[in-house]
Write a protein that holds these residues in place. Structure first.
Motif, PDB file in Angstrom:
ATOM      1  N   ARG A 119       0.837  -1.213   0.000  1.00 40.60           N
ATOM      2  CA  ARG A 119       0.000   0.000   0.000  1.00 40.60           C
ATOM      3  C   ARG A 119       0.869   1.260   0.000  1.00 40.60           C
ATOM      4  N   ASP A 120       1.975   1.249   0.762  1.00 36.73           N
ATOM      5  CA  ASP A 120       2.888   2.405   0.793  1.00 36.73           C
ATOM      6  C   ASP A 120       3.528   2.653  -0.570  1.00 36.73           C
ATOM      7  N   LEU A 121       3.975   1.580  -1.221  1.00 32.84           N
ATOM      8  CA  LEU A 121       4.591   1.723  -2.542  1.00 32.84           C
ATOM      9  C   LEU A 121       3.604   2.285  -3.560  1.00 32.84           C
ATOM     10  N   LEU A 122       2.376   1.803  -3.510  1.00 26.68           N
ATOM     11  CA  LEU A 122       1.367   2.306  -4.443  1.00 26.68           C
ATOM     12  C   LEU A 122       1.031   3.765  -4.163  1.00 26.68           C
ATOM     13  N   ALA A 123       0.904   4.114  -2.885  1.00 27.65           N
ATOM     14  CA  ALA A 123       0.629   5.515  -2.531  1.00 27.65           C
ATOM     15  C   ALA A 123       1.763   6.415  -3.015  1.00 27.65           C
ATOM     16  N   GLY A 124       3.007   5.925  -2.896  1.00 27.97           N
ATOM     17  CA  GLY A 124       4.161   6.686  -3.364  1.00 27.97           C
ATOM     18  C   GLY A 124       4.184   6.881  -4.866  1.00 27.97           C
ATOM     19  N   ALA A 125       3.417   6.069  -5.591  1.00 29.05           N
ATOM     20  CA  ALA A 125       3.332   6.185  -7.051  1.00 29.05           C
ATOM     21  C   ALA A 125       2.086   6.970  -7.466  1.00 29.05           C
ATOM     22  N   THR A 126       1.577   7.783  -6.547  1.00 31.72           N
ATOM     23  CA  THR A 126       0.388   8.627  -6.756  1.00 31.72           C
ATOM     24  C   THR A 126      -0.847   7.828  -7.177  1.00 31.72           C
ATOM     25  N   ILE A 127      -1.006   6.675  -6.564  1.00 31.06           N
ATOM     26  CA  ILE A 127      -2.185   5.845  -6.790  1.00 31.06           C
ATOM     27  C   ILE A 127      -3.110   6.026  -5.602  1.00 31.06           C
ATOM     28  N   ASP A 128      -4.392   6.173  -5.877  1.00 34.82           N
ATOM     29  CA  ASP A 128      -5.400   6.280  -4.827  1.00 34.82           C
ATOM     30  C   ASP A 128      -5.622   4.873  -4.261  1.00 34.82           C
ATOM     31  N   VAL A 129      -4.936   4.582  -3.169  1.00 35.26           N
ATOM     32  CA  VAL A 129      -4.958   3.229  -2.594  1.00 35.26           C
ATOM     33  C   VAL A 129      -6.343   2.881  -2.052  1.00 35.26           C
TER      34      VAL A 129
END
Length: 197
Positions: A119-129
């Motif tokens: 979830r952290d990696l996805l959030a860091g890629a500007t993805i709405d987790v």
């Protein structure tokens, strides 16, 4: 998703699973590289596979340098429940047009994935987790169907682990160097040209 890693007998694999369209042009999986490329590379991978992660930047470089390669990432989560979670959540990001960004984010880490790390990696890629989690729940049947189809294909091709590739019409059951990718792409183009004659 119990039994995801079980290899079905070839007779158990429905014919439509192994069609060229389902393997090379699966409409449920957004392509990377050149969407209209003349050669397709399909990678069966697991987000927790260290070989897949090591290979990711090299494969991306080959695809970028060539410019005419279509790349399809087929989630094949065979390394446990966290791998399944990573694949399901990454596939859910396609509903916000972020699958490739999610894939790159999850492949860019060198540490073993956990659900919070994913979830952290996805959030860091500007993805709405939060949206991805909702989309994962709302589209669970579709996502699980994709994962089952990928598993059935990998088993039917006789792949034993990740990464594994289909390059054009060629089956490659393991990692390649950049030079070997270039050669496999050239061979796929030659084979396609010979078939047209």
């Amino acid at each position: 998703m119990a039994g995801l890693g079980r290899a079905p007998a070839l007779a158990d694999v429905p014919d439509e699973v192994l069609t060229e369209a389902r393997v090379l042009r699966d409409p449920e999986i957004p392509p990377a590289g050149n969407e209209h490329g003349d050669v397709t590379i399909v990678e069966y991978f697991d987000y927790n596979c260290p070989y897949c992660r090591k290979l990711a930047p090299e494969l991306a470089q080959v695809v970028h340098d060539d410019g005419k390669v279509r790349l399809i990432f087929k989630d094949w989560p065979i390394l446990g429940p966290v791998s399944v979670y990573a694949s399901r959540l990454a596939l859910a990001t396609k509903y916000q047009g972020k699958f490739i960004a999610a894939h790159e984010a999850l492949m860019s880490t060198s540490s073993r994935l956990t659900e919070p790390r994913i979830r952290d990696l996805l959030a860091g890629a500007t993805i709405d987790v939060d949206r991805a989690l909702k989309d994962m729940a709302a589209n669970a049947g579709t996502i699980d169907t994709i994962l089952k189809r990928n598993n059935d294909q990998a088993a039917a091709f006789g792949f034993n682990g990740t990464p594994a590739f289909i390059i054009g019409k060629f089956r490659v059951p393991g990692p390649l160097t950049m030079a070997q990718f270039d050669q496999a792409i050239a061979d796929a183009r030659k084979a396609a040209a010979a078939k047209k004659k």
